[in-house]
Design a protein around this motif. Sequence first.
Motif, PDB file in Angstrom:
ATOM      1  N   ASP A  25      48.893  48.903  86.669  1.00 15.53           N
ATOM      2  CA  ASP A  25      48.758  50.314  87.063  1.00 15.53           C
ATOM      3  C   ASP A  25      48.744  51.226  85.843  1.00 15.53           C
ATOM      4  OD1 ASP A  25      48.681  49.628  89.731  1.00 15.53           O
ATOM      5  OD2 ASP A  25      50.849  49.822  90.019  1.00 15.53           O
ATOM      6  N   LEU A  26      49.588  50.911  84.845  1.00 20.91           N
ATOM      7  CA  LEU A  26      49.623  51.720  83.627  1.00 20.91           C
ATOM      8  C   LEU A  26      48.302  51.600  82.864  1.00 20.91           C
ATOM      9  CD1 LEU A  26      53.240  50.855  82.393  1.00 20.91           C
ATOM     10  CD2 LEU A  26      52.486  53.051  83.314  1.00 20.91           C
ATOM     11  N   LEU A  27      47.761  50.396  82.793  1.00 25.25           N
ATOM     12  CA  LEU A  27      46.507  50.187  82.074  1.00 25.25           C
ATOM     13  C   LEU A  27      45.348  50.908  82.757  1.00 25.25           C
ATOM     14  CD1 LEU A  27      46.835  46.404  81.142  1.00 25.25           C
ATOM     15  CD2 LEU A  27      46.706  48.319  79.534  1.00 25.25           C
ATOM     16  N   LYS A  28      45.315  50.889  84.079  1.00 32.22           N
ATOM     17  CA  LYS A  28      44.234  51.570  84.801  1.00 32.22           C
ATOM     18  C   LYS A  28      44.315  53.082  84.602  1.00 32.22           C
ATOM     19  CE  LYS A  28      43.738  47.880  88.191  1.00 32.22           C
ATOM     20  NZ  LYS A  28      44.027  47.419  89.565  1.00 32.22           N
ATOM     21  N   SER A  29      45.532  53.595  84.568  1.00 34.48           N
ATOM     22  CA  SER A  29      45.704  55.019  84.269  1.00 34.48           C
ATOM     23  C   SER A  29      45.224  55.318  82.853  1.00 34.48           C
ATOM     24  CB  SER A  29      47.170  55.403  84.423  1.00 34.48           C
ATOM     25  OG  SER A  29      47.404  56.719  83.973  1.00 34.48           O
ATOM     26  N   LEU A  30      45.600  54.460  81.919  1.00 31.39           N
ATOM     27  CA  LEU A  30      45.203  54.628  80.520  1.00 31.39           C
ATOM     28  C   LEU A  30      43.680  54.643  80.387  1.00 31.39           C
ATOM     29  CD1 LEU A  30      46.191  54.761  77.561  1.00 31.39           C
ATOM     30  CD2 LEU A  30      46.125  52.263  77.529  1.00 31.39           C
ATOM     31  N   LEU A  31      43.018  53.751  81.117  1.00 30.15           N
ATOM     32  CA  LEU A  31      41.551  53.697  81.062  1.00 30.15           C
ATOM     33  C   LEU A  31      40.927  55.004  81.536  1.00 30.15           C
ATOM     34  CD1 LEU A  31      40.813  50.079  82.360  1.00 30.15           C
ATOM     35  CD2 LEU A  31      40.129  51.041  80.157  1.00 30.15           C
ATOM     36  N   ARG A  32      41.499  55.594  82.579  1.00 29.76           N
ATOM     37  CA  ARG A  32      40.958  56.864  83.070  1.00 29.76           C
ATOM     38  C   ARG A  32      41.056  57.950  81.992  1.00 29.76           C
ATOM     39  NH1 ARG A  32      43.355  54.918  87.978  1.00 29.76           N
ATOM     40  NH2 ARG A  32      45.358  55.935  87.542  1.00 29.76           N
ATOM     41  N   ILE A  33      42.159  57.974  81.257  1.00 32.23           N
ATOM     42  CA  ILE A  33      42.345  59.001  80.229  1.00 32.23           C
ATOM     43  C   ILE A  33      41.471  58.705  79.006  1.00 32.23           C
ATOM     44  CG2 ILE A  33      44.023  60.119  78.718  1.00 32.23           C
ATOM     45  CD1 ILE A  33      44.210  60.733  81.766  1.00 32.23           C
ATOM     46  N   LEU A  34      41.303  57.429  78.659  1.00 32.52           N
ATOM     47  CA  LEU A  34      40.489  57.064  77.492  1.00 32.52           C
ATOM     48  C   LEU A  34      39.006  57.367  77.687  1.00 32.52           C
ATOM     49  CD1 LEU A  34      42.169  53.705  76.395  1.00 32.52           C
ATOM     50  CD2 LEU A  34      42.151  55.872  75.125  1.00 32.52           C
ATOM     51  N   GLU A  35      38.618  57.738  78.894  1.00 38.03           N
ATOM     52  CA  GLU A  35      37.233  58.183  79.113  1.00 38.03           C
ATOM     53  C   GLU A  35      36.940  59.438  78.297  1.00 38.03           C
ATOM     54  OE1 GLU A  35      36.611  58.691  83.260  1.00 38.03           O
ATOM     55  OE2 GLU A  35      36.884  56.565  83.749  1.00 38.03           O
ATOM     56  N   SER A  36      37.987  60.193  77.979  1.00 40.46           N
ATOM     57  CA  SER A  36      37.823  61.389  77.153  1.00 40.46           C
ATOM     58  C   SER A  36      37.970  60.997  75.675  1.00 40.46           C
ATOM     59  CB  SER A  36      38.875  62.438  77.514  1.00 40.46           C
ATOM     60  OG  SER A  36      38.878  63.482  76.568  1.00 40.46           O
ATOM     61  N   PRO A  37      36.941  61.228  74.852  1.00 39.40           N
ATOM     62  CA  PRO A  37      37.039  60.882  73.426  1.00 39.40           C
ATOM     63  C   PRO A  37      38.203  61.584  72.717  1.00 39.40           C
ATOM     64  CG  PRO A  37      34.760  61.369  74.035  1.00 39.40           C
ATOM     65  CD  PRO A  37      35.615  61.764  75.203  1.00 39.40           C
ATOM     66  N   THR A  92      38.682  48.185  74.267  1.00 45.09           N
ATOM     67  CA  THR A  92      37.261  48.552  74.169  1.00 45.09           C
ATOM     68  C   THR A  92      37.060  50.045  74.371  1.00 45.09           C
ATOM     69  OG1 THR A  92      36.733  46.378  75.097  1.00 45.09           O
ATOM     70  CG2 THR A  92      34.954  47.985  75.018  1.00 45.09           C
ATOM     71  N   ALA A  93      37.740  50.602  75.366  1.00 44.31           N
ATOM     72  CA  ALA A  93      37.595  52.036  75.636  1.00 44.31           C
ATOM     73  C   ALA A  93      38.080  52.872  74.459  1.00 44.31           C
ATOM     74  CB  ALA A  93      38.376  52.400  76.896  1.00 44.31           C
ATOM     75  N   ALA A  94      39.167  52.450  73.821  1.00 42.60           N
ATOM     76  CA  ALA A  94      39.703  53.207  72.682  1.00 42.60           C
ATOM     77  C   ALA A  94      38.803  53.096  71.452  1.00 42.60           C
ATOM     78  CB  ALA A  94      41.106  52.713  72.347  1.00 42.60           C
ATOM     79  N   LEU A  95      38.032  52.015  71.355  1.00 48.24           N
ATOM     80  CA  LEU A  95      37.117  51.832  70.222  1.00 48.24           C
ATOM     81  C   LEU A  95      35.760  52.476  70.471  1.00 48.24           C
ATOM     82  CD1 LEU A  95      37.775  48.044  69.424  1.00 48.24           C
ATOM     83  CD2 LEU A  95      38.680  50.025  68.193  1.00 48.24           C
ATOM     84  N   HIS A  96      35.457  52.770  71.730  1.00 47.38           N
ATOM     85  CA  HIS A  96      34.118  53.194  72.126  1.00 47.38           C
ATOM     86  C   HIS A  96      33.696  54.475  71.395  1.00 47.38           C
ATOM     87  CE1 HIS A  96      30.594  53.381  74.610  1.00 47.38           C
ATOM     88  NE2 HIS A  96      30.905  54.584  75.059  1.00 47.38           N
ATOM     89  N   LEU A  97      32.603  54.373  70.610  1.00 48.44           N
ATOM     90  CA  LEU A  97      32.027  55.526  69.895  1.00 48.44           C
ATOM     91  C   LEU A  97      33.061  56.254  69.049  1.00 48.44           C
ATOM     92  CD1 LEU A  97      29.736  57.001  72.725  1.00 48.44           C
ATOM     93  CD2 LEU A  97      29.099  55.432  70.891  1.00 48.44           C
ATOM     94  N   ASP A  98      34.025  55.505  68.524  1.00 50.74           N
ATOM     95  CA  ASP A  98      35.073  56.126  67.711  1.00 50.74           C
ATOM     96  C   ASP A  98      35.182  55.349  66.393  1.00 50.74           C
ATOM     97  OD1 ASP A  98      37.581  56.996  66.586  1.00 50.74           O
ATOM     98  OD2 ASP A  98      38.108  57.757  68.571  1.00 50.74           O
ATOM     99  N   PRO A  99      34.460  55.771  65.360  1.00 50.48           N
ATOM    100  CA  PRO A  99      34.479  55.029  64.087  1.00 50.48           C
ATOM    101  C   PRO A  99      35.862  54.974  63.438  1.00 50.48           C
ATOM    102  CG  PRO A  99      33.293  57.127  63.879  1.00 50.48           C
ATOM    103  CD  PRO A  99      33.551  56.917  65.329  1.00 50.48           C
ATOM    104  N   VAL A 100      36.659  56.007  63.629  1.00 53.01           N
ATOM    105  CA  VAL A 100      37.996  56.007  63.030  1.00 53.01           C
ATOM    106  C   VAL A 100      38.838  54.891  63.631  1.00 53.01           C
ATOM    107  CG1 VAL A 100      40.108  57.328  62.648  1.00 53.01           C
ATOM    108  CG2 VAL A 100      37.881  58.479  62.551  1.00 53.01           C
ATOM    109  N   THR A 154      30.557  47.308  76.412  1.00 53.34           N
ATOM    110  CA  THR A 154      30.444  47.679  77.830  1.00 53.34           C
ATOM    111  C   THR A 154      31.610  47.205  78.687  1.00 53.34           C
ATOM    112  OG1 THR A 154      29.190  45.661  78.307  1.00 53.34           O
ATOM    113  CG2 THR A 154      27.921  47.622  77.693  1.00 53.34           C
ATOM    114  N   LEU A 155      32.582  46.530  78.088  1.00 51.14           N
ATOM    115  CA  LEU A 155      33.638  45.922  78.889  1.00 51.14           C
ATOM    116  C   LEU A 155      34.408  46.959  79.712  1.00 51.14           C
ATOM    117  CD1 LEU A 155      35.193  43.338  79.631  1.00 51.14           C
ATOM    118  CD2 LEU A 155      36.738  43.817  77.721  1.00 51.14           C
ATOM    119  N   HIS A 156      34.656  48.133  79.130  1.00 47.92           N
ATOM    120  CA  HIS A 156      35.446  49.145  79.843  1.00 47.92           C
ATOM    121  C   HIS A 156      34.695  49.736  81.035  1.00 47.92           C
ATOM    122  CE1 HIS A 156      32.926  51.271  76.997  1.00 47.92           C
ATOM    123  NE2 HIS A 156      33.196  52.432  77.575  1.00 47.92           N
TER     124      HIS A 156
END
Length: 891
Positions: free
Chosen positions: A588-600, A654-662, A739-741
């Motif tokens: 449940d915590l991870l699914k919540s985290l994924l929803r928030i990580l949609e925002s860069p 994957t979501a945290a790395l997505h389009l984020d070079p830093v 694309t995993l996320h």
Amino acid sequence: TLLWETLGKQFVEYEQVAPFLIPEDQQRRLLEFLPLFLKAWEQSAGVIVFPNIQLLASEVSKLLTKEIKRNLNGKPAEEARLAVEQLLQQKGEAGDGHLLLKSVYLLSQTDLRTMWNIIGSGLPAALMQCLYLFFTVPLKKTSDDGETSEDDAQTQEMLVKIMLNMYKEEQGIEELLTADKLQSLIIATASLWDQCSHSWKVPTGRVLRTISKAQTKNSIVYLQAVDCIKIALQNLFTLSDTLPACDVCEAVSILLCFVKDSYPISSALLTEFENNDGYQLLLKILLRCEGLQQNEGDPYLDEILNMLTCLTTCGKTELKVSGNIVHPQLPHFDFEQTQSSGMTVKNLQPFQVLQSIFQRSNDQHLCGRILAAIGTIWAWDRVNFFLLEWTLQPINQFTDIIHFKPHPVQVQFFRLVESIVLDLSYVPHEILKKVQYLVKENIVPFCTLTALQCLLSMTQKDLLFSDIFRDSGLLGLLLALLRKEAKILRKSAGTPLPGLKEGTEKKLNVVMLKMVAALTERSVRNTVVLKDYGMVPYIKIFLDDECYRSATLSILEQLSVINYEEYMSIIIGALCSSTQWELHLKLDLLKSLLRILESPKSHSAFRTCSGFNGLLSLLSDMEGALQDPPSGQWTAVGQNCILELVFCTLQGVTAALHLDPVNSNFFQRNGLFEKMAEDLGSLGCFWTQGKRQIPVSLEKKRTFAEFLDAALCSSEPFPLWLKNCIWILNFLDHMVKGTLHQESYFKERKPETGEELRDDQQAPRAQEEHPTLFAAVNDNYDVSFYCRLEMRDCIIVHPGAVCVMVRLLPKLYKEGHAQLSQEIQCALVDHIQTLVKSEKSRQVMCESGLLSTIITSCQDAFCNDSHPLHLPLTRVFEKLSSQAIEPHVLR
């Protein structure tokens, strides 16, 4: 047809000679004709082909009327009743009366002109006299009296049907008024209900209701002239103290029919009813219905309540009220544009009866019907809510006492309140203040729960309520209550709560959290209020209980809008502090985290809050979880749940790395891909023993996509460890492409485990092991499409994930499955080759250190020319280095 023609000729002969016959001979000839008529009717399946049917009906009806009067004249009531009963029954004198009755019964069902002839014979008044006697004079029981015989019941039914057919016509009512028995019978039902003939109660009610629906101006004048309603009310007042409630309801419903049905023609009977305390009588009777068993007297109780409801629209002038609309209101509400349908409340007195009953009764049955009646009145016309609430304030007043009512009534009431907003699009501020007061006082927890659920439905309808309930103090009240509950939860950690806490009060906590989540959704101002109240440390306490978790996560997700760091700190902290077996909490915590990580914007906060290390620690905690067979405490955990946790963890990365070079640079620089490979390799499905694997010759060679199809979507028997390995490699492959996320392999968790098969065939073993997972794959995953994608040039988004696959390559092995192990290893190497087809992808992979990874991870294969992986790995190496390399150089 021949029989009807013969009868027609006989009746013509009768017509010709009748004027010259004495009455007794006329009667004899007619009675001789009727059996033939009935026989013809029976043989022709009820179809009458008779040209002189109107004349026949007139003659038969006149004779029946004459016989009835002859049996009634000059006799006392009981004797007259017995005489008429004997006349109409088959056991009468030669059965003549019954013969006449049956003939009229058949003729009354033919056509309207024939019915007019029957009515013109004087039969309506005669049969009303009979009905009055049958109802008011019960026969004395004798020792051999039993239940009503079948013949008696048939006679009664024919008699009643004739009356119903006659009295539904205006002519029948006018003819009825020539005698005085109508008002006598109405008054008798109001005074002799407990002394009347029991078998004639229902038939009398049917007849009088039919007369009521067919009332004329003359019949109303007649009833008014003889004070029928007034006298009946006086008698009912007396009966109401002695008769059982259901019997009084039956009697009063008949009188009320005449009052209601007459109103479209004249208001005279309604005025007489009102002037003689009719509403007080109804209130008295209905309050006596408290405690009646369900269905006891229901038809008549419902009829009275329905008629009372209808009487609210019976008035000469429209009600004029000017209400003060309190703002704010919903954008599409406009009272001035509210169109009236004509079914508006014009008479408040009957509604006051309904209102008084609800206020004075706690009977579930009765109160529920009152609320249903109010809903009906609102449905007739939207204006009715405002007409009633701005005059009598029923809902406003009911809110003060609703907690005294039975639980089902509370639920029904708050649904009614909810409909004011949902159906009328109106915000009743005064009512909402009182509902909020109920929540604050919490006198009856169930009532508080139901009230809060009502407010929750409103809040979810429109964002306006987020402001309304903040300004009214409801948000602050809920936060204070939740703070108190959170402290209790913190003190009682690990100890069971009392039964009540696990019941209604727990549900109340759930709804309070949902309400706060709804109030903070899309409302930065409310979220700031929550933070300023210092509620964040208390809100996160609710995460541990699964029934509170969804709403709690919604609140925390709203918090992220104003402070990503605080959200990430809470979620990552909760993930790291969760025990090894709290898999559902982690998911449940991870699914919540994924929803928030949609925002860069959240990615930086994730990194600075040690999000990557926190997620990888979840993989470390699952060491040995996917062993085959499972061992230790992992045997009690479904492997489907473990795989889902691995999937969600990799999704988060994957979501945290997505389009984020830093973040990508941070992950690569800190060796976290290597850490990921190490953690995945320790899950238990990969080979971890240090023994050198023995090369074998391969009989067949499949692609990675074919393995994926065979292992995950077909019935081919694959060992469980290999299925798990292929799933993880599949996750990594999607991670490589970035694309995993966005993938979804797992259906939402349900309280009850296990799913039914889609057909009668036995499920493949793979589906037995991962039912939810494989159901999702069958729905969402197209392996043939995957195969087509594999042939194209692939854009490598996260080259470090390829390095992870290479590090896991030697671990795709298990003793006893050497052939299968090397086959999947070769398939994976070939697949990696397809990933580095293009110049750009080779460049990316070289920069990520894939060359050194291949050398360090697959040393055995490089050093052994006969190893099945030697050649494919060499090709990958050559592609990456853009030159041919001799074996001794590799060594």
